[in-house]
Design a protein around this motif. Structure first.
Motif, PDB file in Angstrom:
ATOM      1  N   TYR A 113       0.834  -1.204   0.000  1.00  0.00           N
ATOM      2  CA  TYR A 113       0.000   0.000   0.000  1.00  0.00           C
ATOM      3  C   TYR A 113       0.872   1.259   0.000  1.00  0.00           C
ATOM      4  CZ  TYR A 113      -4.129  -2.835   0.830  1.00  0.00           C
ATOM      5  OH  TYR A 113      -5.155  -3.744   0.695  1.00  0.00           O
ATOM      6  N   GLY A 114       1.997   1.224   0.727  1.00  0.00           N
ATOM      7  CA  GLY A 114       2.887   2.377   0.790  1.00  0.00           C
ATOM      8  C   GLY A 114       4.024   2.275  -0.192  1.00  0.00           C
ATOM      9  N   GLY A 115       5.026   3.142  -0.011  1.00  0.00           N
ATOM     10  CA  GLY A 115       6.186   3.133  -0.887  1.00  0.00           C
ATOM     11  C   GLY A 115       6.042   4.074  -2.062  1.00  0.00           C
ATOM     12  N   ALA A 116       7.078   4.077  -2.910  1.00  0.00           N
ATOM     13  CA  ALA A 116       7.105   4.981  -4.064  1.00  0.00           C
ATOM     14  C   ALA A 116       7.447   4.239  -5.344  1.00  0.00           C
ATOM     15  CB  ALA A 116       8.112   6.101  -3.815  1.00  0.00           C
ATOM     16  N   LYS A 117       7.117   2.956  -5.384  1.00  0.00           N
ATOM     17  CA  LYS A 117       7.395   2.173  -6.583  1.00  0.00           C
ATOM     18  C   LYS A 117       6.120   2.001  -7.402  1.00  0.00           C
ATOM     19  CE  LYS A 117      11.270  -0.364  -4.538  1.00  0.00           C
ATOM     20  NZ  LYS A 117      11.817  -1.706  -4.214  1.00  0.00           N
ATOM     21  N   ALA A 118       6.299   1.459  -8.588  1.00  0.00           N
ATOM     22  CA  ALA A 118       5.168   1.347  -9.514  1.00  0.00           C
ATOM     23  C   ALA A 118       4.103   0.385  -9.015  1.00  0.00           C
ATOM     24  CB  ALA A 118       5.671   0.899 -10.886  1.00  0.00           C
ATOM     25  N   ASN A 119       4.444  -0.496  -8.047  1.00  0.00           N
ATOM     26  CA  ASN A 119       3.434  -1.421  -7.522  1.00  0.00           C
ATOM     27  C   ASN A 119       2.792  -0.922  -6.237  1.00  0.00           C
ATOM     28  OD1 ASN A 119       5.705  -1.691  -5.946  1.00  0.00           O
ATOM     29  ND2 ASN A 119       5.583  -3.943  -5.793  1.00  0.00           N
ATOM     30  N   SER A 120       3.146   0.295  -5.787  1.00  0.00           N
ATOM     31  CA  SER A 120       2.537   0.873  -4.590  1.00  0.00           C
ATOM     32  C   SER A 120       1.137   1.383  -4.922  1.00  0.00           C
ATOM     33  CB  SER A 120       3.393   2.026  -4.056  1.00  0.00           C
ATOM     34  OG  SER A 120       2.692   2.758  -3.077  1.00  0.00           O
ATOM     35  N   ARG A 121       0.146   0.892  -4.201  1.00  0.00           N
ATOM     36  CA  ARG A 121      -1.233   1.229  -4.530  1.00  0.00           C
ATOM     37  C   ARG A 121      -1.542   2.704  -4.242  1.00  0.00           C
ATOM     38  NH1 ARG A 121      -5.284  -3.402  -2.365  1.00  0.00           N
ATOM     39  NH2 ARG A 121      -6.730  -1.808  -3.187  1.00  0.00           N
ATOM     40  N   TYR A 122      -1.156   3.206  -3.068  1.00  0.00           N
ATOM     41  CA  TYR A 122      -1.455   4.605  -2.751  1.00  0.00           C
ATOM     42  C   TYR A 122      -0.692   5.542  -3.683  1.00  0.00           C
ATOM     43  CZ  TYR A 122      -1.952   8.991  -0.229  1.00  0.00           C
ATOM     44  OH  TYR A 122      -2.228  10.298   0.094  1.00  0.00           O
ATOM     45  N   PHE A 123       0.585   5.278  -3.881  1.00  0.00           N
ATOM     46  CA  PHE A 123       1.411   6.122  -4.742  1.00  0.00           C
ATOM     47  C   PHE A 123       0.837   6.194  -6.156  1.00  0.00           C
ATOM     48  CE2 PHE A 123       4.915   6.136  -7.870  1.00  0.00           C
ATOM     49  CZ  PHE A 123       5.424   7.405  -7.647  1.00  0.00           C
ATOM     50  N   MET A 124       0.476   5.036  -6.715  1.00  0.00           N
ATOM     51  CA  MET A 124      -0.013   5.018  -8.088  1.00  0.00           C
ATOM     52  C   MET A 124      -1.384   5.674  -8.202  1.00  0.00           C
ATOM     53  SD  MET A 124       2.376   3.963  -9.887  1.00  0.00           S
ATOM     54  CE  MET A 124       1.436   3.953 -11.414  1.00  0.00           C
ATOM     55  N   ALA A 125      -2.238   5.521  -7.176  1.00  0.00           N
ATOM     56  CA  ALA A 125      -3.552   6.171  -7.218  1.00  0.00           C
ATOM     57  C   ALA A 125      -3.396   7.691  -7.220  1.00  0.00           C
ATOM     58  CB  ALA A 125      -4.398   5.717  -6.030  1.00  0.00           C
ATOM     59  N   VAL A 126      -2.490   8.199  -6.368  1.00  0.00           N
ATOM     60  CA  VAL A 126      -2.253   9.644  -6.327  1.00  0.00           C
ATOM     61  C   VAL A 126      -1.690  10.127  -7.655  1.00  0.00           C
ATOM     62  CG1 VAL A 126      -0.896  11.468  -5.229  1.00  0.00           C
ATOM     63  CG2 VAL A 126      -1.952   9.699  -3.827  1.00  0.00           C
ATOM     64  N   ARG A 127      -0.752   9.368  -8.240  1.00  0.00           N
ATOM     65  CA  ARG A 127      -0.162   9.753  -9.515  1.00  0.00           C
ATOM     66  C   ARG A 127      -1.215   9.813 -10.622  1.00  0.00           C
ATOM     67  NH1 ARG A 127       2.829  12.552 -10.992  1.00  0.00           N
ATOM     68  NH2 ARG A 127       3.585  11.435 -12.809  1.00  0.00           N
ATOM     69  N   LYS A 128      -2.142   8.863 -10.626  1.00  0.00           N
ATOM     70  CA  LYS A 128      -3.184   8.865 -11.659  1.00  0.00           C
ATOM     71  C   LYS A 128      -4.067  10.106 -11.541  1.00  0.00           C
ATOM     72  CE  LYS A 128      -3.340   3.827 -12.121  1.00  0.00           C
ATOM     73  NZ  LYS A 128      -4.133   2.591 -11.831  1.00  0.00           N
ATOM     74  N   ILE A 129      -4.417  10.471 -10.318  1.00  0.00           N
ATOM     75  CA  ILE A 129      -5.231  11.684 -10.141  1.00  0.00           C
ATOM     76  C   ILE A 129      -4.446  12.921 -10.558  1.00  0.00           C
ATOM     77  CG2 ILE A 129      -6.387  13.135  -8.435  1.00  0.00           C
ATOM     78  CD1 ILE A 129      -7.155  10.634  -6.925  1.00  0.00           C
ATOM     79  N   HIS A 130      -3.163  12.968 -10.213  1.00  0.00           N
ATOM     80  CA  HIS A 130      -2.334  14.097 -10.632  1.00  0.00           C
ATOM     81  C   HIS A 130      -2.250  14.201 -12.157  1.00  0.00           C
ATOM     82  CE1 HIS A 130       0.159  14.862  -6.707  1.00  0.00           C
ATOM     83  NE2 HIS A 130      -1.083  15.290  -6.632  1.00  0.00           N
ATOM     84  N   ASN A 131      -2.213  13.065 -12.809  1.00  0.00           N
ATOM     85  CA  ASN A 131      -2.034  13.074 -14.261  1.00  0.00           C
ATOM     86  C   ASN A 131      -3.280  13.522 -15.012  1.00  0.00           C
ATOM     87  OD1 ASN A 131       0.614  12.215 -14.073  1.00  0.00           O
ATOM     88  ND2 ASN A 131       0.108  10.041 -14.283  1.00  0.00           N
ATOM     89  N   GLN A 132      -4.463  13.080 -14.576  1.00  0.00           N
ATOM     90  CA  GLN A 132      -5.671  13.322 -15.371  1.00  0.00           C
ATOM     91  C   GLN A 132      -6.839  13.909 -14.593  1.00  0.00           C
ATOM     92  OE1 GLN A 132      -5.769   9.138 -16.911  1.00  0.00           O
ATOM     93  NE2 GLN A 132      -5.911  10.134 -18.917  1.00  0.00           N
ATOM     94  N   GLY A 133      -6.743  13.960 -13.284  1.00  0.00           N
ATOM     95  CA  GLY A 133      -7.900  14.379 -12.497  1.00  0.00           C
ATOM     96  C   GLY A 133      -8.321  15.813 -12.705  1.00  0.00           C
ATOM     97  N   ARG A 134      -7.356  16.692 -12.950  1.00  0.00           N
ATOM     98  CA  ARG A 134      -7.667  18.112 -13.087  1.00  0.00           C
ATOM     99  C   ARG A 134      -8.675  18.373 -14.198  1.00  0.00           C
ATOM    100  NH1 ARG A 134      -5.404  22.202 -16.185  1.00  0.00           N
ATOM    101  NH2 ARG A 134      -5.457  24.291 -15.236  1.00  0.00           N
ATOM    102  N   ALA A 135      -8.609  17.601 -15.270  1.00  0.00           N
ATOM    103  CA  ALA A 135      -9.477  17.847 -16.425  1.00  0.00           C
ATOM    104  C   ALA A 135     -10.944  17.623 -16.093  1.00  0.00           C
ATOM    105  CB  ALA A 135      -9.056  16.956 -17.591  1.00  0.00           C
TER     106      ALA A 135
END
Length: 705
Positions: free
Chosen positions: A481-503
């Motif tokens: 769930y934690g961490g900063a790797k591509a398999n980290s669930r929280y990290f990847m969820a935040v990254r996805k929102i950062h990438n496309q959520g603003r639109a």
């Protein structure tokens, strides 16, 4: 008497007489047999002790200070009088402008000086004719006055039929003049006696205001330089003594002693602001790196001087606070004082605090991801919460809220947020991660909508986000769930929102403590459009929090004082007004306590159509699907079936995460609360579900998960 007692006695021996033949003093006891101390030596020591005593020094400073106030005040008044009657002032300004190379201003001052001389010449020529004109004026005035009084007397005589009334007004005027003369005779003597003292008092006041006394004689606060007004000479001297050799040499070589470097000193809030154009060979970074020494040279504390880089080349902008001004609290938030205030997510700006100038600092939150960081107990949660409180007053905005500290700082959002998870454990991190992943699913659904569709804002807010990044828990597929790797669930969820959520108006807000690469990964912190930082420990942390551009431009949250500058933020964002040429702005945020926050959320709840907040649940708890469906519907009259499924999944991913429409229909079949169509979409009705629950309770039946 014991031998270790020392006493002074007269020495009976004639050989021990003083220089003048008078008996000396001998030391008895332990000092027996040694030469006696002469009386004049003891007197000198006593006199020196008396003169150097702190009380004597204080009295001397007091006498000299107030005497010099009178002398200095006399000098200042005389200089002002002389400059007011001569062209000295114009000549001084003309020479300064010419030395600075500003020949247009020099020509303007020269022209002003010439106009002053012409006007003075005309006044002096008028004095040649003024005695004759004054005499004529007095004669005419006296004649008109006497004539008017006589005319008034004639009118009175006609009215009273008494000819003696003709002179009554004239005699009354004479009596009044005689009374004035009597008053002057009575007052003149005391006025002559008191006048000199009043004049000395006025001169003393001028000298005291200008501190016209030697530095050693001034009060302790003034000797320390605290509160000293900022003048061009003080700024130039502070720069000269900064320890930069090229700068010091350049100032010495300037004909105007460095005045050409300075722009105008402008009042800016609770301080002053001045632009300094550095000489060739001196870089702005050399001044920035000596902020503490510059502040001390200006008789200020380090936190009272801010150095930024404006657009002009080789220029630094100094903002110098009034001594002690930054230690004074700012006023309450408009959210607290204005109970009619509402919010507008698209066009509005949240009232966050005040900048260093004392102007209101408001920030736009429209389509901007947010990151606030800082050391513990510096006001991060309050600063983040104040923005959420303002946005809660826009009833269209939805909140998914996770507090990984769990001490109740966000309790007031129960009934405002769709989801509210509070707690520091791994289970809470798992729930928060699933909440963020649910927001990703909602984002993807919105992205598939027809072009031009407008969606309400969905704020995904995680406070103490470092707990999520540091969580060691893993799911059934061994994904952390934690961490900063591509398999980290929280990290990847935040990254996805950062990438496309603003639109599609799905925004990520995070608050975190003491940033490092481990608890705040680089890709996450750089995905935020608005980055703010409270006090931090090091410059490297400041760069993590705000980015290299802001720090290189003068942002220095690492120089804020932990504890003393609580609630003071350095903000880098295009959503807040930042002075031209600067990369950041310092904001002193309003403090909104828990009681005031509860009052604001009560107003927000009154604007909303009944929000039922979902909380974290125990995974081992036995679920009652019918009750859970009723809880996620809340007070809404009807809810679309897909929204019911999404809310159920948020309520318990284990129990409802894989539910489909068929599972929902299976549970509701036979309860008289089956999904039905409304406006072309399938919904679940609140009233039907309530009747089904009431009927079930009456029958004593229960549903099992």
């Amino acid at each position: 008497m014991s031998s270790n007692v020392v006493r002074l006695t007269k020495d009976p021996a004639p050989a021990r007489q003083g220089p003048s033949g008078a008996p000396g003093l001998a030391v008895a006891g332990a000092g027996a047999g040694k030469p006696s101390v002469p009386l004049w030596v003891c007197s000198g020591r006593a006199l020196r002790t008396a003169v150097t005593h702190e009380h004597a020094r204080t009295a001397a400073r007091l006498a000299v200070r107030h005497s010099m106030y009178v002398i200095g005040g006399t000098r200042i008044v005389a200089r002002r009088t002389w400059e007011g009657r001569t062209a000295t002032r114009y000549e001084r300004m003309w020479r300064a402008a010419e030395a600075a190379g500003n020949y247009e201003v020099a020509a303007e001052w020269e022209e002003r000086g010439q106009r002053f001389r012409d006007a003075r010449h005309r006044r002096r020529m008028d004095l040649l004719h003024s005695p004759v004109d004054a005499a004529k004026g007095v004669a005419v005035s006296a004649g008109m006055g006497v004539g008017s009084l006589v005319a008034l007397g004639v009118v009175m005589a006609v009215a009273t039929k008494d000819v003696t009334q003709v002179v009554t007004p004239l005699m009354a005027t004479v009596d009044f003049i005689n009374l004035l003369i009597t008053i002057v005779q009575v007052v003149w003597g005391p006025a002559l006696a008191i006048g000199p003292f009043l004049a000395l008092l006025a001169l003393w006041a001028v000298g005291q205001h200008q501190q016209a006394a030697p530095t050693w004689a001034l009060p302790e606060r003034a000797r320390a330089g605290e509160g000293e007004p900022i003048t061009p000479s003080i700024v130039v001297k502070a720069l000269r003594d900064l320890g930069v050799a090229p700068l010091r040499n350049a100032i010495k070589e300037m004909g105007d002693a460095g005045a050409a470097m300075l722009g105008p000193i402008r009042i800016a809030g609770c301080g002053v602001e001045v632009d300094v154009t550095l000489p060739s060979g001196v870089s702005t970074i050399e001044v920035q790196n000596r902020r503490r020494k510059l502040a001390e040279n200006l008789s200020r504390h380090e936190h009272e001087v801010f150095i930024t880089i404006p657009e002009a080349a080789r220029t630094v902008r100094l903002w110098i606070a009034d001594s002690g001004a930054l230690d004074e609290p700012i006023g309450p938030s408009p959210l607290v004082t204005d109970e009619t205030m509402t919010a507008d997510y698209v066009k509005g700006r949240a009232p966050w605090g005040q900048d260093l100038r004392g102007d209101a600092a408001a920030i736009s939150l429209y389509q901007r991801h947010l990151l606030i960081t800082g050391l513990s107990n510096q006001g991060k949660t309050v600063a983040l919460r104040s923005l959420a409180l303002w946005l809660a007053l826009d009833k269209s905005v939805q909140f998914l809220l996770g507090d990984l500290k769990g001490v109740g700082d966000w309790n007031m959002f129960d009934g405002v947020a769709t989801t509210l998870i509070q707690g520091p454990t791994d289970d809470h991190v798992i729930q928060v991660t699933e909440m963020v992943e649910g927001a990703v699913d909602e984002m993807n659904r919105r992205l598939l909508a027809p072009p031009g569709t407008v969606f309400p804002a969905l704020i995904v807010l995680v406070d103490e986000a470092q707990v999520a990044f540091m969580c060691p828990a893993k799911d059934a597929q061994k994904r952390p769930y934690g961490g900063a790797k591509a398999n980290s669930r929280y990290f990847m969820a935040v990254r996805k929102i950062h990438n496309q959520g603003r639109a599609v108006n799905v925004l990520m807000w995070q608050g975190t403590q003491d940033p490092t690469n481990e608890n705040l990964p680089k890709l996450v912190r750089e995905g935020a459009h608005t980055r703010a930082s409270l006090a931090l420990g090091t410059e490297s942390q400041a760069r993590m929090a705000l980015g290299d551009k802001a720090v290189d431009g003068g942002a220095a949250p690492n120089l804020l004082r932990p504890g003393l500058d609580r609630g003071t933020l350095v903000v880098a964002s295009d959503g807040i007004a930042i002075p031209a040429g600067q990369a950041s702005i310092t904001v002193r945020t309003h403090y909104i306590d828990d009681d005031a926050a509860v009052a604001i959320t009560d107003r927000a709840k009154a604007l909303r159509d009944g929000v039922t907040t979902l909380h974290v649940i125990d995974k081992g708890e036995q679920r009652d699907p019918l009750m859970d469906i009723a809880s996620v519907i809340g007070t809404a009259e009807r809810v679309r079936t897909k929204d019911v499924l999404a809310r159920l999944a948020t309520l318990s991913a284990d129990a409802y995460g894989k539910w489909s429409f068929l599972d929902l229909k299976r549970v509701l079949d036979g309860t008289c609360a089956e999904p039905y169509k409304s406006d072309g979409v399938m919904v679940v009705g609140r009233d039907r579900l309530a009747r089904a629950l009431a009927s079930r309770d009456d029958d004593g039946s229960a549903s099992a998960a």
